[in-house]
Scaffold this motif. Structure first.
Motif, mmCIF file in Angstrom:
data_model
loop_
_atom_site.group_PDB
_atom_site.id
_atom_site.type_symbol
_atom_site.label_atom_id
_atom_site.label_comp_id
_atom_site.label_asym_id
_atom_site.label_seq_id
_atom_site.Cartn_x
_atom_site.Cartn_y
_atom_site.Cartn_z
ATOM 1 N N VAL A 98 4.694 -38.554 21.434
ATOM 2 C CA VAL A 98 4.885 -37.412 20.544
ATOM 3 C C VAL A 98 3.615 -36.584 20.534
ATOM 4 O O VAL A 98 2.550 -37.064 20.910
ATOM 5 C CB VAL A 98 5.237 -37.817 19.092
ATOM 6 N N GLU A 99 3.750 -35.343 20.096
ATOM 7 C CA GLU A 99 2.602 -34.449 20.101
ATOM 8 C C GLU A 99 2.124 -34.146 18.700
ATOM 9 O O GLU A 99 1.284 -33.285 18.495
ATOM 10 C CB GLU A 99 2.983 -33.154 20.824
ATOM 11 N N HIS A 100 2.712 -34.823 17.714
ATOM 12 C CA HIS A 100 2.321 -34.523 16.340
ATOM 13 C C HIS A 100 1.647 -35.722 15.686
ATOM 14 O O HIS A 100 1.731 -36.842 16.163
ATOM 15 C CB HIS A 100 3.531 -34.086 15.524
ATOM 16 N N ARG A 101 1.034 -35.429 14.575
ATOM 17 C CA ARG A 101 0.249 -36.402 13.841
ATOM 18 C C ARG A 101 0.498 -36.112 12.375
ATOM 19 O O ARG A 101 0.642 -34.952 11.988
ATOM 20 C CB ARG A 101 -1.208 -36.148 14.216
ATOM 21 N N ALA A 102 0.613 -37.142 11.552
ATOM 22 C CA ALA A 102 0.853 -36.911 10.132
ATOM 23 C C ALA A 102 -0.470 -36.769 9.407
ATOM 24 O O ALA A 102 -1.326 -37.649 9.478
ATOM 25 C CB ALA A 102 1.654 -38.061 9.545
ATOM 26 N N ASP A 103 -0.652 -35.637 8.733
ATOM 27 C CA ASP A 103 -1.845 -35.389 7.928
ATOM 28 C C ASP A 103 -1.415 -35.162 6.490
ATOM 29 O O ASP A 103 -0.250 -34.855 6.234
ATOM 30 C CB ASP A 103 -2.567 -34.132 8.448
ATOM 31 N N PRO A 104 -2.348 -35.275 5.537
ATOM 32 C CA PRO A 104 -1.993 -34.908 4.164
ATOM 33 C C PRO A 104 -1.641 -33.428 4.110
ATOM 34 O O PRO A 104 -2.133 -32.637 4.927
ATOM 35 C CB PRO A 104 -3.282 -35.170 3.379
ATOM 36 N N VAL A 105 -0.787 -33.062 3.134
ATOM 37 C CA VAL A 105 -0.255 -31.701 3.113
ATOM 38 C C VAL A 105 -1.344 -30.629 3.178
ATOM 39 O O VAL A 105 -1.225 -29.643 3.889
ATOM 40 C CB VAL A 105 0.629 -31.502 1.857
ATOM 41 N N LEU A 106 -2.447 -30.850 2.445
ATOM 42 C CA LEU A 106 -3.467 -29.805 2.393
ATOM 43 C C LEU A 106 -4.646 -30.082 3.329
ATOM 44 O O LEU A 106 -5.737 -29.541 3.146
ATOM 45 C CB LEU A 106 -3.969 -29.658 0.949
ATOM 46 N N TYR A 107 -4.398 -30.900 4.329
ATOM 47 C CA TYR A 107 -5.458 -31.310 5.248
ATOM 48 C C TYR A 107 -6.185 -30.106 5.846
ATOM 49 O O TYR A 107 -5.567 -29.221 6.449
ATOM 50 C CB TYR A 107 -4.834 -32.155 6.357
ATOM 51 N N LYS A 108 -7.514 -30.097 5.648
ATOM 52 C CA LYS A 108 -8.382 -29.045 6.193
ATOM 53 C C LYS A 108 -7.941 -27.641 5.817
ATOM 54 O O LYS A 108 -8.219 -26.686 6.524
ATOM 55 C CB LYS A 108 -8.497 -29.181 7.718
ATOM 56 N N ASP A 109 -7.177 -27.535 4.737
ATOM 57 C CA ASP A 109 -6.780 -26.208 4.288
ATOM 58 C C ASP A 109 -7.913 -25.589 3.485
ATOM 59 O O ASP A 109 -8.754 -26.295 2.925
ATOM 60 C CB ASP A 109 -5.528 -26.288 3.406
ATOM 61 N N VAL B 173 18.178 -47.942 20.028
ATOM 62 C CA VAL B 173 17.180 -48.500 19.126
ATOM 63 C C VAL B 173 17.883 -48.857 17.819
ATOM 64 O O VAL B 173 18.470 -47.999 17.175
ATOM 65 C CB VAL B 173 16.064 -47.469 18.826
ATOM 66 N N ASP C 147 0.823 -32.123 12.054
ATOM 67 C CA ASP C 147 -0.116 -31.263 12.768
ATOM 68 C C ASP C 147 -0.136 -31.681 14.234
ATOM 69 O O ASP C 147 0.153 -32.826 14.544
ATOM 70 C CB ASP C 147 -1.530 -31.437 12.192
ATOM 71 N N GLN D 82 4.230 -36.336 1.186
ATOM 72 C CA GLN D 82 2.819 -35.931 1.131
ATOM 73 C C GLN D 82 2.251 -35.674 2.510
ATOM 74 O O GLN D 82 1.057 -35.539 2.667
ATOM 75 C CB GLN D 82 1.987 -37.034 0.466
ATOM 76 N N ARG E 18 2.119 -33.729 6.335
ATOM 77 C CA ARG E 18 2.355 -32.515 7.090
ATOM 78 C C ARG E 18 2.159 -32.878 8.548
ATOM 79 O O ARG E 18 1.278 -33.682 8.868
ATOM 80 C CB ARG E 18 1.335 -31.477 6.642
#
Lengths: 561, 741
Positions: free
Chosen positions: A535-546, A441, B720, B716, B718
């Motif tokens: 892939v098995e991951h997803r990018a969320d904001p750092v404090l997502y649902k915290d 790639v 999941d 910014q 994370r």
């Protein structure tokens, strides 16, 4: 002819008065012109058509039919090659000119035989089979032009591949006699075996003015970097023996030495290595019971045991390529063909096509002085790398060593890259084997940049005929601070499922899913591979649902839908 | 009727003439092809239009098998080699003939800098070169251990008219006891020769020494012996260096101007030709090439007809504005071959168009300049506009990005220029353990890719995509232990079990850095992945980042003994790492900020919306960073970390971000695992200690100082699991344990 001549002589006087004779007059005039045409045509084309038919029937002709040129003793001799020559000083770039295809045009001189005044030819072999192959390949390529005025590069049909078969002075004179020689400007000579006994110069000894030299066996002292081209010494076995490609991996022997003309000092050193490391080394030499010749070239012996050459090369991970009298060795080609990693011990040797090929990924270069440490050095190379080198070695052979055609066209491509550097082939194109080209790639955006917020983004909204939902999207998206522009794209097609409101509605539709699966299969077959990755991951904001006050979060409302 | 006939006659005559032409019956001199007079000695059978045809039938082969048969009687190859060193000296010097390799064998590639002599003045640039070498890992204070020698006499400016010119250099050098005719010496030089001919002679005998020289010509350049360095200004920073100008890619990649140049035009002397002709190409729209004659004392005396007009046009444009707003920048030769403009264009992401025939481009031995510049030919100046216009926009995009990569990898500070020079020479010395061209010409560049670690591209974290391969699909856990093992309920026991249970775990290594003796073998839990114990020799904190040979995988999971992790969390983090093999992937994150009151960097562990560091008490990263940490970083920083027993994780984050120019990656963690949950034992006390925090602030600033810049970058996001906290049944979730409390 005579009759018409008679009318003709009378004609002009008759024109004004004799109306009946007009017709005859015109007929006469036409026939004269026509005959004249035929006559001139015959006159002009007769000798040429002999030439051109000869040209077209050359296929059936042997070399002895090529015109013989006798060189006068006093014929001029070119100067020795100028060591300071570079493309910008010794090469006339105006001849290549600007062309949209960025391709140089190469002209090949027609075949001639040269002999001195006594009739002794300048070369003992004349045109060799290899040089014939080389020139034919070039003439079949799109570098070739038969128009000498449009050519940027000129290739003599004088074969100088092997200096041993040449009479140096007379060959030089023959070169100087070439009609476009012009101090050797833009002329390219191919030589694989330079020098001669006792001191074996590393570049062709034939004086050649400013001609470019594609030479096998350059040393760093004779190679004019960026001007000459280092080429391999072609191995004639390549044409005769087919070695199927073997999977990279460990082989029966670790190191193999197969050369027959190794200096006794080096052979002694190899013997010592063999004593220390036993079975890992196989030290072959020529078979004493076989007579010289082609058959002996295909056999190697160790203590009376006979091995097939070059097949035996495939049984080893590393193969020694030691300098002989010359730096360039045909063995290198055999070794690469076998997918054996060449261990090159030839100080100051300029490796073939080193201008474009990354030899560090296909070979191990060890100073001659370190021959005794060869085993330790090679043992320190990781297995994975040995396998990559085996693969690279074979790929280099396939692409650049396997035939005279490959050698010739690679040389021309290198010169082409110098003249049109902005259209040059890339490192990846030169060095990546097809398997890597397919799987690797190379992102067009390779620089790790984290773009500033300032330019924002452009929203492209695809809409069908559902104005309401379009407006809703526009209202929502226009609230985003970094939106710079909003583009609405309206295809002429109706939305498939007007009653569906959410994406979910569509995904419940089975035919839709089937259609999309078909798409995926179709695309994958066109791409020749499945480029998508899971892939098995997803990018969320750092404090997502915290568990954290929402008002302190940068992106508080994500996931609230 | 008469008229008709005349027409007919005319027509027929015309037609026949045309016919004659077509058949080539009449030869018009103009249409005559081929070489003019040279044709006179055209030989029988030769005519210009002849086509080469393949010959059939029997031909001899070019070489026969009975070759080299008299080689055995030849002189010994060893003698032949030795004779080379006497034969090829001076302008024909090569490593083989002019360099003593044996000096490098005993102690590796070490560089000695002569002590500065009293009263000897050094220019700031040269001073910086010397201190860069002295601060590098190559430096040795012992000349007996050195492989390469650097003079403390300023040789940078050898222009006799320059105030920096050092006199009597010849005598000074000859008197040096270690000079040894210049063998294994490297001489740095930026300027040589002077008006009017600007020769490349340094004005003293360099003997067997190598040259690291700017503006060197291919004619004088000794391949694989000299090093061509870029011309840099007096203000070029010693360390750190400015970032490239490119902040984001634009598509299509065209800027306001296509091609620009603004500079002096020489009315007399060398280097005038190209610049004098530039006005032919200038169109004052998108090709803006401006020259001025207004320089030097007596320009009025030599001025030509164009000068005044040129000068007016020249003043209309701003140099910087043009530099930053042009797709291509013309870099023609000046008096000398190289110019400052080259580096300026490179930094400005303006693709240099070289018009400097015979200039051996900077670091040409390792950099493939075709990927970042357009190498033009002075003779074809008039074609340059059409050439650059013909370059496809994809290619422009790639050229532009490459200028930025090369600028930041090798040129933006003096230290990088000097280190690159040394690394190039080291590659020559270590022949079989040297970098391939791919390592030099792709991210992160040769200075971060150490061939002593491995020459195999697949062993580095940077080339998986390029090679179409993947990292080894398992990891090795390294647990750093400082407290003695007293009870089976200690958190480390739970951690050991959880980590070893991961399907991706190949090996667990316990690094025993406690003063207490190693616990007996039976006291370790029984796990599916093997556990091995390494007893730290020096018991220092940096030992957790040593490049242990026993690490069998590409990935390392670095753990503190008090870390609390579940198997699911480890599994998930590892799958994330496989997508980001060059970055640190981990759990607890920290951030840095610029404290404008104190004018220094600040460190925070507060919960914020972004982060720039991931603590290495629970993180996955590539094994190569262990090697880089241990060999690339200076002893001064590592000693500092050891003495404080703190900051090793910050340093690792600095290192990785300076290599990748990217932030680390944080993955989601179980809610129970918070900062307060960092265990109850040793570490807790460490965290509670206010000094600990202050130390970390100090570390940040010390590190930023050494790097010359702040390499950390904020993120910014994370990572999941895909269905994390989504409103779907927990049974559908693969990593459901992470959500469970």
């Amino acid at each position: 002819m005579c009759a018409s001549g008679k009318y003709n002589s009378r004609g002009p006087a008759l024109i004004p008065r004799m109306k009946i004779k007009h017709r005859i007059y015109y007929i006469t005039l036409f026939s004269v012109v026509l005959l004249g045409l035929v006559a001139t045509g015959m006159f002009q084309f007769w000798p040429h058509s002999i030439e051109s038919t000869a040209d077209w029937t050359l296929d059936k002709r042997s070399i002895h039919d090529a015109p013989l040129i006798r060189l006068p003793v006093s014929s001029p001799i070119p100067e020795r090659g100028d060591l300071s020559c570079r493309m910008h000083t010794c090469f006339d770039v105006y001849r290549c000119g600007y062309n949209p295809k960025n391709r140089i045009k190469v002209y090949i001189y027609p075949l001639q035989r040269f002999a001195d005044e006594l009739g002794v030819p300048i070369s003992s072999t004349g045109l060799s089979r290899e040089y014939n192959d080389l020139l034919s390949a070039i003439s079949d390529s799109d570098f070739y032009t038969d128009d000498v005025t449009r050519a940027c590069l000129f290739i003599p049909s004088i074969d100088v591949l092997n200096q041993n078969s040449l009479r140096i002075r007379e060959t030089a004179q023959a070169l100087a006699m070439l009609p476009r020689w012009d101090k050797g400007m833009n002329h390219l000579l191919f030589n694989m075996l330079p020098g001669g006994p006792p001191d074996y110069n590393t570049a062709l000894d034939v004086p050649r003015d400013r001609a470019l030299l594609a030479g096998g066996g350059f040393s760093t002292w004779t190679y004019r970097q960026g001007y000459d081209i280092s080429i391999p010494v072609y191995s004639p076995l390549s044409a005769d023996v087919e070695l199927p490609e073997r999977q990279p991996g460990p082989r029966r022997y670790f190191i193999l030495s197969s050369q027959t003309a190794i200096h006794r000092e080096y052979r002694a050193e190899l013997e010592r290595l063999k004593e220390e490391n036993g079975e890992a080394l196989l030290l072959l030499d020529k078979c004493s019971n076989l007579s010289q010749g082609a058959a002996s070239a295909r056999k190697r012996c160790y203590k009376g045991q006979v091995y097939d050459y070059p097949q035996i090369l495939q049984e080893s991970s590393f193969c020694v390529v030691l300098r002989g009298a010359r730096l360039g060795q045909a063995t290198l080609s055999d070794v690469l063909q076998a997918g054996c990693v060449p261990v090159i011990l030839a100080d100051s040797y300029i490796l073939p096509f080193s201008e474009v090929l990354d030899w560090k990924r296909a070979s191990v270069v060890i100073p001659e002085e370190k021959l005794s440490e060869m085993y330790t050095i090679l043992k320190s190379i990781p297995h994975r790398q040995v396998e990559e080198m085996q693969r690279q070695a074979r790929w280099f052979w396939d692409a650049y060593f396997s035939s005279m055609k490959a050698v010739g066209l690679t040389t021309l491509q290198i010169i082409n890259d110098r003249i049109y550097p902005y259209a040059a082939r890339t490192y990846e194109q030169w060095n990546n084997p097809p398997v890597v080209k397919w799987s690797s790639v190379n992102s067009p955006l390779f620089l790790p940049l984290i773009p500033p917020r300032a330019p924002g983004f452009t929203a492209v909204v695809l809409t069908y005929d559902r104005v309401e939902s379009l407006f809703r999207v526009i209202t929502e998206i226009s609230k985003v601070p970094s939106l710079a522009k909003l583009l609405v794209v309206t295809p002429r097609k109706k939305f498939k499922c007007p009653e569906c409101t959410a994406i979910d509605g569509l995904s419940l539709d089975q035919t839709h899913m089937v259609e999309r699966s078909e798409c995926i299969n179709k695309f994958a077959s066109v791409f020749g591979t499945m480029p998508l990755k899971v892939v098995e991951h997803r990018a969320d904001p750092v404090l997502y649902k915290d568990d954290f006050p929402e008002k302190l979060k940068s992106f508080p409302n994500i996931g609230s839908l | 009727m008469q008229a008709k006939k005349r027409y007919l006659i005319l027509l027929s005559a015309g037609a026949s003439l045309i016919l004659l032409f077509c058949f080539g019956g009449i030869q018009v001199p103009l249409s005559r092809r081929g070489p003019g007079r040279r044709d006179d000695h055209s030989l029988t059978g030769y005519h210009p239009g002849a086509r080469w045809r393949r010959l059939q039938g029997y031909l001899k082969v070019f070489s026969t098998w009975e070759k080299d048969h008299d080689f055995h009687e030849d002189i010994s190859p060893r003698q032949k080699r030795d004779s080379n060193s006497g034969l090829f000296t001076g302008r024909r010097c090569r490593m083989e003939s002019c360099f003593n390799f044996s000096l490098c064998e005993r102690n590796g590639f070490k560089v000695y800098v002569y002590p500065q002599q009293k009263g000897e003045k050094l220019s700031e640039s040269y001073q910086n070169i010397l201190s860069s070498i002295e601060g590098s890992r190559f430096h040795t204070p012992d000349p007996a251990k050195a492989c390469l020698f650097v003079l403390s006499l300023d040789t940078l400016d050898r222009d006799q008219l320059s105030p920096q010119y050092v006199h009597n250099l010849k005598a000074k050098i000859q008197s040096l006891p270690l000079w040894n005719e210049g063998r294994n010496h490297i001489i740095f030089n930026l300027y040589s020769g002077t008006w009017p001919d600007y020769t490349e002679d340094l004005g003293f005998d360099i003997g067997f020494a190598m040259l690291a020289k700017a503006s060197i010509s291919t004619e004088n350049f000794r391949p694989n012996f000299d090093v061509s360095v870029p011309l840099f200004s007096k203000d070029h920073p010693r360390t750190g260096g400015e970032r490239g100008f490119l902040k984001h890619n634009t598509i299509p990649p065209y800027r306001k101007y296509m091609l620009v140049f603004k500079g002096k035009r020489y009315l007399t002397g060398i280097g005038s030709d190209t610049r004098n002709a530039l006005y032919h190409v200038h169109n004052s729209e998108d090709v803006v090439l401006l020259t001025t004659c207004k320089h030097g004392k007596d320009w009025q005396k030599h001025k030509d007809v164009r000068c005044d007009k040129d000068n007016i046009e020249y003043d209309k444009y701003d140099y910087r504005e043009m530099l930053y707003n042009s797709t291509f920048c013309l870099v023609p030769r000046g008096r000398r071959l190289g110019s400052f403009r080259f580096l300026e264009a490179l930094q400005a992401a303006c693709v240099p168009v070289m018009l400097s025939n015979g200039w051996e481009l900077p670091f040409s031995e390792i950099i493939n300049w075709n990927t970042a510049a357009v190498i033009g030919d002075e003779r074809l100046l008039l074609q340059i506009p059409s050439t650059v216009r013909s370059i496809h926009q994809d290619k422009i995009l790639s050229l532009r990005q490459q200028t930025q990569f090369l600028w930041e990898a090798y040129f933006n500070s003096l230290e990088k220029i000097v280190l690159t020079t040394l690394e190039i020479i080291q590659d020559r010395v270590l022949l079989h353990a040297s970098r391939s061209s791919l390592m030099w010409n792709s991210l992160p560049g040769g200075l971060f890719t150490l061939p002593q670690y491995s020459t195999n591209l697949g062993d580095f974290p940077f080339y998986y995509a390029k090679l179409g391969t993947k990292p080894y699909p398992k990891f090795t856990a390294i647990i750093h232990m400082v407290t003695p093992l007293v009870s089976q309920s200690q958190p480390v026991m739970k951690l050991l079990v959880a980590v070893a249970k991961s399907q991706y775990c190949a090996q667990v290594i316990v690094l025993w850095n406690s003063d207490k003796p190693l616990p007996a073998k039976h006291r370790w839990p029984v796990t599916s992945a093997p556990i091995s114990v390494i007893e730290g020799e020096s018991k220092v904190i940096n030992s957790r980042f040593l490049p242990y040979n026993t690490i069998p995988t590409d990935a390392v999971l670095s753990l503190d003994e008090d870390t609390v992790l579940s198997t699911t969390e480890v599994d998930f983090a590892f799958t994330v790492w496989q997508s980001f093999p060059d970055r640190i992937v981990g759990y607890p994150a920290r951030s840095h900020f610029w404290d404008s009151n104190k004018e220094r960097w600040g460190y925070t562990s507060k919960w914020t919306n972004d982060y720039s560091m991931v603590l290495t008490g629970a993180a996955i990263y590539h094994k190569y960073y262990h090697y880089l940490y241990t060999t690339y970083l200076p002893a001064s920083l590592r000693t500092m970390v050891d003495q404080m027993s703190n900051c090793e994780d910050i340093l690792m984050n600095f290192l990785v971000s300076s290599v990748t120019k990217l932030p680390p990656v944080k993955v989601t963690q179980k809610k129970q695992y918070k900062e307060t949950m960092m265990g109850q034992s040793s570490r807790a006390s460490r965290w509670a200690d206010p000094d600990h925090f202050a130390q970390r602030q100090t570390c940040m600033n010390k590190f930023a100082n050494w790097f010359g810049t702040m390499p950390l970058i904020h993120s910014q996001m994370r990572m999941d699991p895909v269905l994390f906290k989504d409103q779907v049944s927990i049974l559908r979730k693969k990593y459901r344990d992470i959500e469970r409390l």
